[in-house]
Design an enzyme around this catalytic site. Structure first.
Site, PDB file in Angstrom:
ATOM      1  N   GLU A   1     -24.711 -17.979  -5.581  1.00 48.81           N
ATOM      2  CA  GLU A   1     -24.617 -17.826  -4.133  1.00 48.81           C
ATOM      3  C   GLU A   1     -25.808 -18.480  -3.443  1.00 48.81           C
ATOM      4  O   GLU A   1     -26.965 -18.202  -3.795  1.00 48.81           O
ATOM      5  CB  GLU A   1     -24.598 -16.347  -3.740  1.00 48.81           C
ATOM      6  CG  GLU A   1     -23.428 -15.555  -4.274  1.00 48.81           C
ATOM      7  CD  GLU A   1     -23.532 -14.070  -3.965  1.00 48.81           C
ATOM      8  OE1 GLU A   1     -22.480 -13.434  -3.786  1.00 48.81           O
ATOM      9  OE2 GLU A   1     -24.667 -13.545  -3.895  1.00 48.81           O
ATOM     10  N   CYS A   2     -25.561 -19.322  -2.480  1.00 46.57           N
ATOM     11  CA  CYS A   2     -26.564 -19.865  -1.565  1.00 46.57           C
ATOM     12  C   CYS A   2     -27.755 -20.479  -2.310  1.00 46.57           C
ATOM     13  O   CYS A   2     -27.678 -21.618  -2.758  1.00 46.57           O
ATOM     14  CB  CYS A   2     -27.011 -18.802  -0.577  1.00 46.57           C
ATOM     15  SG  CYS A   2     -27.807 -19.462   0.899  1.00 46.57           S
ATOM     16  N   GLY A   3     -28.850 -19.739  -2.463  1.00 46.17           N
ATOM     17  CA  GLY A   3     -29.986 -20.273  -3.207  1.00 46.17           C
ATOM     18  C   GLY A   3     -29.614 -20.628  -4.628  1.00 46.17           C
ATOM     19  O   GLY A   3     -30.139 -21.594  -5.201  1.00 46.17           O
TER      20      GLY A   3
ATOM     21  N   LEU B   1     -26.627 -21.727  -5.530  1.00 41.36           N
ATOM     22  CA  LEU B   1     -25.921 -23.001  -5.376  1.00 41.36           C
ATOM     23  C   LEU B   1     -26.917 -24.152  -5.331  1.00 41.36           C
ATOM     24  O   LEU B   1     -26.732 -25.183  -6.007  1.00 41.36           O
ATOM     25  CB  LEU B   1     -25.087 -22.966  -4.097  1.00 41.36           C
ATOM     26  CG  LEU B   1     -24.621 -24.307  -3.510  1.00 41.36           C
ATOM     27  CD1 LEU B   1     -23.640 -24.993  -4.442  1.00 41.36           C
ATOM     28  CD2 LEU B   1     -23.997 -24.096  -2.137  1.00 41.36           C
TER      29      LEU B   1
ATOM     30  N   LEU C   1     -21.228 -21.188  -4.316  1.00 37.70           N
ATOM     31  CA  LEU C   1     -20.848 -21.236  -2.913  1.00 37.70           C
ATOM     32  C   LEU C   1     -21.979 -20.726  -2.029  1.00 37.70           C
ATOM     33  O   LEU C   1     -22.884 -20.037  -2.496  1.00 37.70           O
ATOM     34  CB  LEU C   1     -19.580 -20.427  -2.665  1.00 37.70           C
ATOM     35  CG  LEU C   1     -19.553 -18.928  -2.949  1.00 37.70           C
ATOM     36  CD1 LEU C   1     -18.283 -18.317  -2.347  1.00 37.70           C
ATOM     37  CD2 LEU C   1     -19.582 -18.589  -4.438  1.00 37.70           C
TER      38      LEU C   1
END
Length: 488
Positions: free
Chosen positions: A353-355, A357, A456
């Protein structure tokens, strides 16, 4: 002692739940007139001060938030749980609240934004709505900068806008002088009949350590413990803590012993799921980790900045954080980056997730310098000074991926400063999820897939996305079985 420890102590002592009623949690919601009003200063300060007095405090944070929740956790010495009316059902909120408040003595729920601010014009999913759902009174924190009698008008409006909300008290923040305090205090109590529980003077500097991205996470903040101690001092000096405790309402119950044993047992044991947890990767909801354990996983914490390589795992969950602030250290740990790339190529199930990714990408450019990353995904990232996406997301699964069935609708949230500089792929075919709300990765899509990897920008909460934990643990169990079969 944690709430879980207290429940164990209660069970071993043979005390009945009726006899233990005096220990049942009492709680309050601390809300603000707006974001930046000082509710975090008051919430963390009150939490730390009550913990200093020997109270067993369990904190909660309203909305999708990791940083404030982290400071509350540090102040309480107990995990902070998130309650989000947008991501979670009312039944899910009440169940989580009762479960995690079990055995506590005091509960502090920090709101977000303004008391009545929600996703809809009528205040849907607001802090006020959450307070009504929980049946807790609200302490309203008001920024009194350059204002006196008008504070009473604002408090009066907050009191009367929704009669279902119980406004139990007010804390005046950023008070200039004793005369300023007296004027505001008398006006509020005269016009609203709501007691002023405290008045915190204007501070010469930010109490929380700050940086360009806002409040610094406590994991990265030098002297975080001293900051909590300072906030406890402020609360003890300027807030009537006895009055705060008196207006608290019943907030929990002691969970039956059979329920506690059941949720600790979990499912079939034997899968190890790693999480990267260090200065770069910090954003994990405690409920997400609990959900993995309840599915039978053993959660293994890994320091991506210092570990030489991944340990033996059956799955990997890389949460968010600020990999950009540790980019040099991540790039310098070449052996670890290579081990992640090899594991992904070999088929290790990875959810990012986010970081996470970003870490799986090829590189990130910061102020003209390029830092290599894990290289699992053909993406080069950059960073901007302003948020590139901020808010709730709704995604529909359209493409094949390791964890979600096509057609599944997922609610989550995104908050990022990073940008996609280049990507060797196409949105329609390379991203498995379509954005119905939010920005996503690129062109209204999110969710890059490679091997057994799904990465994502959207963060999910396990109680809002109940498919998530069973899918991750199930994929890990399947991969472990396949490896075992291949080795025979």
């Amino acid at each position: 002692m944690t709430a879980s420890d207290f429940s164990d102590q209660l069970e071993s002592s043979g005390m009945t739940e009726t006899a233990a009623s005096s220990w049942l949690a009492r709680g309050v919601v601390i809300a603000g007139m707006s974001g930046g009003s000082g509710k975090s200063v008051v919430s963390v300060g009150v939490t730390a001060a009550l913990a200093r007095r020997g109270r067993l405090v369990v904190p909660f944070k309203k909305g999708p938030d990791y940083i404030d929740a982290g400071w509350l956790q540090l102040a309480a010495g107990s995990p902070c749980y998130n309650l989000d009316p947008y991501l979670m059902s009312e039944e899910g909120i009440l169940a989580s609240f009762a479960r995690h408040a079990a055995g506590a003595q005091r509960v502090v729920v920090e709101g977000n934004r303004g008391l009545h601010d929600g996703v809809t014009p009528l205040g849907g999913y607001s802090t006020a709505e959450l307070a009504v759902t929980l049946g807790l009174p609200v302490i309203l924190v008001v920024d009194c900068t350059k204002v006196t009698r008008t504070v009473a008008a604002m408090v009066l409006g907050c009191r009367d806008l929704d009669p279902a909300v119980t406004l139990g008290g007010v804390v005046l923040n950023r008070i200039g002088t004793s005369r300023h305090e007296e004027t505001v205090r008398r006006a509020v109590e005269h016009y609203t009949n709501i007691p002023v529980l405290g008045a915190v003077p204007r501070q010469k500097r930010d109490v929380f350590p700050m940086r360009h991205l806002g409040v610094t996470p406590h994991q990265e903040a030098e002297g975080a413990g001293d900051t909590c101690a300072l906030l406890a001092d402020l609360a003890e000096k300027y807030i009537d803590l006895e009055a705060v405790e008196k207006i608290m309402a019943p907030a929990g119950r002691v969970a039956p012993a059979s329920e506690r044993r059941q949720r600790r047992r979990g499912g079939a044991p034997g899968v190890r799921i790693g999480i990267l947890k260090d200065e770069a990767f910090q954003f994990y909801y405690p409920e997400n980790l609990e959900a993995l354990e309840e599915q039978g996983a053993v959660v293994v914490e890994i320091d991506a900045l210092r570990a030489a390589e991944l340990p033996d795992l059956d799955g990997l969950y890389i949460g968010g954080g600020f990999p950009e602030t540790s980019a040099r250290e991540l790039a310098g740990n070449r052996s670890f980056r290579q081990s992640v790339r090899r594991a992904a190529a070999f088929g290790l199930p990875i959810y990012a997730e986010c970081g996470g990714l970003i870490f799986l990408g090829e590189s990130i450019e910061l102020e003209g310098e390029v830092f290599p990353l894990a290289g699992v995904l053909p993406v080069r990232f950059g960073l901007q000074k302003r948020p590139q996406a901020h808010g709730y997301t709704v995604l529909r699964v359209e493409g094949e991926n390791p964890f979600y069935r096509p057609g599944t609708v997922i609610k989550g949230h995104e908050f990022r400063y990073s940008t996609v500089q280049s990507w060797d792929g196409e949105a329609a075919s390379g991203c498995a999820l379509a954005m119905e709300r939010g920005v996503g990765f690129i062109d209204g899509r999110d969710g890059l897939v490679a091997h057994n990897v799904l990465a994502l920008y959207t963060h999910v909460h396990a109680l809002g996305t109940p498919e998530w934990a069973p899918a991750l643990v199930g994929r890990a169990r399947k991969w472990k079985k396949e490896r075992s079969g291949a080795g025979n």
